[in-house]
Design an enzyme around this catalytic site. Structure first.
Site, PDB file in Angstrom:
ATOM      1  N   HIS A   1      -6.210   0.319  14.397  1.00  0.00           N
ATOM      2  CA  HIS A   1      -5.383   0.211  13.204  1.00  0.00           C
ATOM      3  C   HIS A   1      -4.215  -0.748  13.337  1.00  0.00           C
ATOM      4  CE1 HIS A   1      -3.655   1.440   9.467  1.00  0.00           C
ATOM      5  NE2 HIS A   1      -2.604   2.004  10.009  1.00  0.00           N
TER       6      HIS A   1
ATOM      7  N   GLU B   1      -2.607   9.110   6.304  1.00  0.00           N
ATOM      8  CA  GLU B   1      -1.952  10.252   6.912  1.00  0.00           C
ATOM      9  C   GLU B   1      -1.336  11.142   5.823  1.00  0.00           C
ATOM     10  OE1 GLU B   1       0.181   8.988  10.378  1.00  0.00           O
ATOM     11  OE2 GLU B   1       1.691  10.538  10.126  1.00  0.00           O
TER      12      GLU B   1
ATOM     13  N   PHE C   1       5.743  12.816   7.013  1.00  0.00           N
ATOM     14  CA  PHE C   1       4.758  12.028   7.737  1.00  0.00           C
ATOM     15  C   PHE C   1       4.888  12.343   9.215  1.00  0.00           C
ATOM     16  CE2 PHE C   1       2.208   7.994   7.106  1.00  0.00           C
ATOM     17  CZ  PHE C   1       1.604   8.417   5.942  1.00  0.00           C
TER      18      PHE C   1
ATOM     19  N   ARG D   1       3.506   3.660  17.154  1.00  0.00           N
ATOM     20  CA  ARG D   1       4.244   3.518  15.899  1.00  0.00           C
ATOM     21  C   ARG D   1       4.122   4.780  15.058  1.00  0.00           C
ATOM     22  NH1 ARG D   1       2.868   2.194  10.677  1.00  0.00           N
ATOM     23  NH2 ARG D   1       0.724   1.648  11.168  1.00  0.00           N
TER      24      ARG D   1
ATOM     25  N   ARG E   1       0.352   9.781  15.987  1.00  0.00           N
ATOM     26  CA  ARG E   1      -1.023   9.310  15.826  1.00  0.00           C
ATOM     27  C   ARG E   1      -1.782   9.218  17.147  1.00  0.00           C
ATOM     28  NH1 ARG E   1      -0.046   4.607  11.221  1.00  0.00           N
ATOM     29  NH2 ARG E   1       0.197   6.094   9.510  1.00  0.00           N
TER      30      ARG E   1
ATOM     31  N   HIS F   1      -5.731   4.734  14.622  1.00  0.00           N
ATOM     32  CA  HIS F   1      -5.343   5.703  13.597  1.00  0.00           C
ATOM     33  C   HIS F   1      -6.335   6.862  13.677  1.00  0.00           C
ATOM     34  CE1 HIS F   1      -4.440   7.495   9.722  1.00  0.00           C
ATOM     35  NE2 HIS F   1      -3.431   6.672   9.568  1.00  0.00           N
TER      36      HIS F   1
ATOM     37  N   LEU G   1      -9.473   3.137   6.351  1.00  0.00           N
ATOM     38  CA  LEU G   1      -8.374   4.079   6.551  1.00  0.00           C
ATOM     39  C   LEU G   1      -8.391   5.257   5.578  1.00  0.00           C
ATOM     40  CD1 LEU G   1      -5.844   4.336   8.285  1.00  0.00           C
ATOM     41  CD2 LEU G   1      -4.580   3.236   6.441  1.00  0.00           C
TER      42      LEU G   1
ATOM     43  N   GLN H   1      -2.724   0.860  18.444  1.00  0.00           N
ATOM     44  CA  GLN H   1      -2.821   2.175  17.802  1.00  0.00           C
ATOM     45  C   GLN H   1      -4.193   2.398  17.172  1.00  0.00           C
ATOM     46  OE1 GLN H   1      -0.460   3.272  14.042  1.00  0.00           O
ATOM     47  NE2 GLN H   1       0.395   4.592  15.615  1.00  0.00           N
TER      48      GLN H   1
END
Lengths: 247, 603
Positions: free
Chosen positions: B380, B253, B121, B415, B309, B236, B250, B234
């Site tokens: 997000h 990722e 990730f 994050r 991100r 996304h 969403l 954040q």
């Protein structure tokens, strides 16, 4: 492509006589039923009661009966419905109405609480962890995909038509029980319960639940029938019966 | 007189997503009487939307991984303004929390030898995310729910809190309403845990549902607690952009983790054009190396699509603004290209990303095994929130705790994906434990009926407005304004405009008109949520004005670079005695030398 569409939405509370109210809106491309309901709520009927959350078919909150079929409003595109006819949206019929499109589904949560929880075997490794094969994970994944939308409960005639809420737990909990019984680590024995309290015998495999499941879980074939077989093996196996007689 | 029901608990948990349920389980395990407030039905919280996985240095896939690497990854991702103690506790305790979840019945995908499989990730040096397909969040919330209901906790479904109650400076309970009947409820408790999640509903394009109106942030603020890092929101990088109704939903990722690439309308892999210095050593030189990384080649470095991100989102915005976007104002995310690399690519995609396959097929009519998706940034996750003590999760108000998204500190300025689910477990557990301990040492405070009557009267005042606006219209206007003026790319002049217009919004929101009665009246719920949305919007805007630099998710075109002085500060927001919102810069606590050494070694 913008066009007009008519929606017949159930309005009314538990103490009032309900009726379908008609709303007309301009639709846009790719719109789902929940978009239309939100549009109506924002512009024409602010106090329209509707339950929803993720809007992506993952939480199972926006269950309703669309043109008579139990569906998730967020995953039903207007383009899959018959053109030119009003779309009817009604609350789940099997459960008591709270208001408009919202029903009291609390019975489901009470049923789950009565099912003995997961109990794992002793860990396989000294560090307290388990070793599981991927294929054992894959086998129960189907059941664990369930988003608890209760559409299967709504369509099940044992609950919907015969109101056997006291003696039958419904397809959702057969899936839950199958997930527990086939969990690679679980050692609890729920077979007597599945027979008696959960009332699996009341299901006569019409597969209506499978037909409406938005997660495409093959509820009847993969959960209910195998559980029925386990119950039969335990309680109705003639050889075992004979054996028990002389034990 | 407005009537209300009363409940008494040792620990009241507000929120029933991952953090709330984990906290409730831990508190119940100590023998405390625990009440859980669910804004929706149990098990529907936004944790179900988490797709990728739980970040924990189990080192099942790559034995070079350990808590130290996870810690430094988290700090680097957060651009070093994180609460380092939280980052340490998180990295150390996440593996145990994942195993705990497994012992309660959660099933994760496996390695060849039967241990928990981990996936790559963004920003994580090694494969670290325990996962099950792309529905890890559902697995997690269902496990916590099914375990929790047997622990003796009382669950109040479809209940919303509108105010916290205090007695002589410490927490005494909370006041709210039951959505189904519309009645008010007074909860008495010496310890209250906020676990209310995020603030996404203040924006037009968001991956969050209606619930995420910043309740915990606003409740804590109103009660006098400090908020911190509110400028760090954040976006996304990959949300759906079409059809209009699903905009913002969403796209995990995990698509990029499994080999998905980002392309502009010139079919160019634009992420290779802009790699930040902090990550240059860790990023692949060529598409070939990037592909090898996603396939588990341990000598390969990660493809630039798996940069953090904040950076990926900004690159996407740049492509769109400069005319290289897709038809619906996004860019292309393509996983179907892996056909060139593996024989059964469609089967692989459907197995690894079943949720995404289903979501695009159903909602956009796109088969992701055959064609690219169109994606764009979506609001997000709120890194900022209630300022808490790292070890106990207690806020600046005695007895008030916070965990999960509504608490701040762990993630700093940005994050990393997967660090949220582990955050919920690690700090949910800690909050539950310490809240129960606090409750065992402190009796419930007194509540004041005059105050409660005035809260209830305020809440029903919307039914008396003769000619107020429609609450949905005010909410939509607020979302548009925040999207335009306090969004992903910020400047002083726009932020000041946002600040000005929030003054108007506050007045408009106080005067919205609601018809009908209190039974399951979504318009009334919206009117009440709106009050919270305006407080968090104001906090975001003020903090963003004060941080005159770009760092992590906070990007200012007028100050495009990180600034060393600002980089040593957190922005703290409090309600002043004048009733107004105040911002104060406080210096970061110096990092413990052994941890600083780790950071320096792994830079």
């Amino acid at each position: 492509m913008i066009m007009n569409a008519e929606f017949q939405i159930w309005r009314g509370g538990k103490d009032s006589a309900g009726r379908f109210e008609s709303y007309s809106i301009e639709t846009t491309e790719g719109m789902v039923v929940l978009d239309a309901v939100h549009h109506i709520q924002s512009n024409q009927a602010p106090d329209l009661a509707v339950r929803w959350n993720c809007k992506a078919g993952k939480c199972g909150s926006c269950s309703a009966e669309i043109n008579g079929t139990p569906k998730l409003m967020c995953m039903t595109r207007l383009s899959e419905l018959p053109v030119g006819q009003p779309v009817t949206i009604a609350p789940l019929k099997a459960f008591p109405l709270i208001r408009d499109l919202v029903t009291d589904v609390s019975w489901n949560f009470r049923v789950k609480k009565k099912i003995p929880p997961f109990r794992p075997r002793k860990p396989d490794a000294p560090d307290g962890t388990w070793r599981i094969a991927q294929e054992d994970i894959d086998r129960v994944q189907e059941f664990r995909k369930c988003i608890e939308c209760f559409l299967c409960q709504d369509v099940c005639h044992v609950l919907r038509d015969h109101q056997q809420f006291e003696s039958f737990s419904g397809p959702r909990y057969m899936v839950y029980l199958a997930a527990l019984e086939m969990h690679p680590l679980d050692v609890e024995d729920r077979i007597p319960l599945i027979k008696k309290e959960n009332g699996i015998g009341l299901c006569n495999i019409t597969k209506c639940c499978t037909a409406v499941c938005p997660e495409e879980i093959r509820i009847t074939d993969n959960a209910i029938i195998p559980l029925k077989e386990r119950v039969v093996d335990r309680f109705y196996d003639p050889i075992r019966k004979l054996f028990n007689l002389f034990k | 007189m407005i009537g209300y029901d009363e409940w008494h608990y040792d620990v009241l948990v507000i929120g029933a997503g991952g953090a709330g349920l984990r906290a409730a389980i831990e508190a119940s395990a100590t023998g405390a009487r625990v009440g859980v407030i669910c804004k929706s039905l149990l098990g529907k919280a936004h944790t179900v939307m988490a797709e990728g996985g739980i970040a924990a240095a189990l080192s099942n896939v790559d034995e070079r991984d350990n808590w130290q690497v996870h810690f430094t990854d988290t700090m680097r991702g957060g651009q070093y303004i994180n609460n380092w103690r939280m980052a340490e506790l998180h990295a150390r305790e996440a593996p145990k929390c994942v195993h705990e979840l497994e012992s309660w019945g959660a099933l994760f995908d496996r390695t060849e030898d039967g241990r928990i499989l981990q996936r790559n990730f963004g920003g994580h040096k090694y494969p670290r995310l325990a996962h099950v397909g792309d529905r890890t969040g559902l697995e997690m919330i269902r496990t916590l729910q099914d375990h929790g209901i047997h622990m003796g906790m009382e669950v109040h479904m479809e209940c919303t809190i509108i105010s916290l109650l205090k007695d002589e400076g410490r927490i005494a309970g909370a006041f709210g309403y039951d959505r189904q009947r519309g009645g008010f409820i007074l909860f008495h408790a010496p310890a209250v845990i906020l676990a209310t999640g995020g603030v996404g509903r203040a924006y037009r394009i968001t991956s969050n549902s209606w619930e995420y109106s910043g309740d915990g942030h606003a409740l804590a603020y109103q009660a006098g607690a400090a908020l911190v890092d509110m400028e760090f929101l954040q976006f996304h990088p990959t949300g759906m952009v079409w059809p209009p109704g699903v905009q913002g939903i969403l796209v995990t990722e995990g698509v990029r983790g499994e080999g998905g690439i980002l392309l502009n309308n010139k079919n160019e892999r634009f992420m290779f054009n802009d790699i930040p210095p902090l990550y240059r050593n860790q990023t692949a030189d060529s598409p070939e190396e990037g592909w090898r990384y996603t396939q588990g080649d341990r000598d390969a470095r990660r493809p630039p699509e798996l940069l953090t991100r904040d950076h990926v989102a900004r690159c996407i915005v740049r492509e769109i603004r400069e005319g290289r976007g897709s038809p619906h104002k996004g860019v292309y995310l393509d996983i179907s290209w892996i056909r060139e690399k593996m024989p059964d690519a469609p089967g692989f995609i459907r197995r690894k990303l079943p949720g995404m396959y289903h979501q695009f097929k159903k909602l956009a009519g796109i088969d992701i095994t055959k064609e690219p998706m169109e994606v764009g940034p979506t609001t997000h996750y709120m890194m900022g929130g209630v300022m808490v003590d790292a070890d106990t999760q207690m806020s600046t108000i005695p007895g008030l705790f916070a965990a999960g998204e509504c608490a701040a500190g762990l993630h700093g300025a940005n994050r990393l994906g997967g660090n949220s689910l582990s955050d919920l477990l690690v700090f949910g557990k800690r909050a539950g434990l310490y809240a129960a301990e606090f409750a065992s040492q402190n009796k419930a405070g007194k509540t004041d009926d005059v105050n409660i009557q005035s809260l209830a009267d305020d809440a029903v005042s919307f039914f008396r407005q003769a000619d107020g606006e429609n609450p949905y219209a005010v909410m939509t206007a607020l979302q548009e304004m925040m999207q335009d003026f306090a969004g992903i790319v910020r400047t002083e002049s726009e932020l000041l405009q946002a600040k000005e217009s929030l003054i108007q919004f506050r007045q408009r929101a106080r005067k919205v008109r609601v018809e009908g009665n209190r039974e399951y009246n979504n318009a009334w719920h919206t009117a009440l949520d709106l009050q919270h949305m305006i407080i968090v919007s104001e906090a975001i805007t003020l903090a963003a004005i004060y941080r005159k630099e770009s760092r992590g998710a906070h990007f200012r075109i007028d100050y495009p670079d990180p600034d060393p002085v600002n980089g040593k500060m957190n922005q703290v927001i409090r309600k002043g005695s004048d009733g107004r919102m105040h911002v104060e810069s406080i210096p970061l606590k110096p990092v413990r030398p052994d941890l600083q050494q780790l950071i320096d070694e792994m830079k």
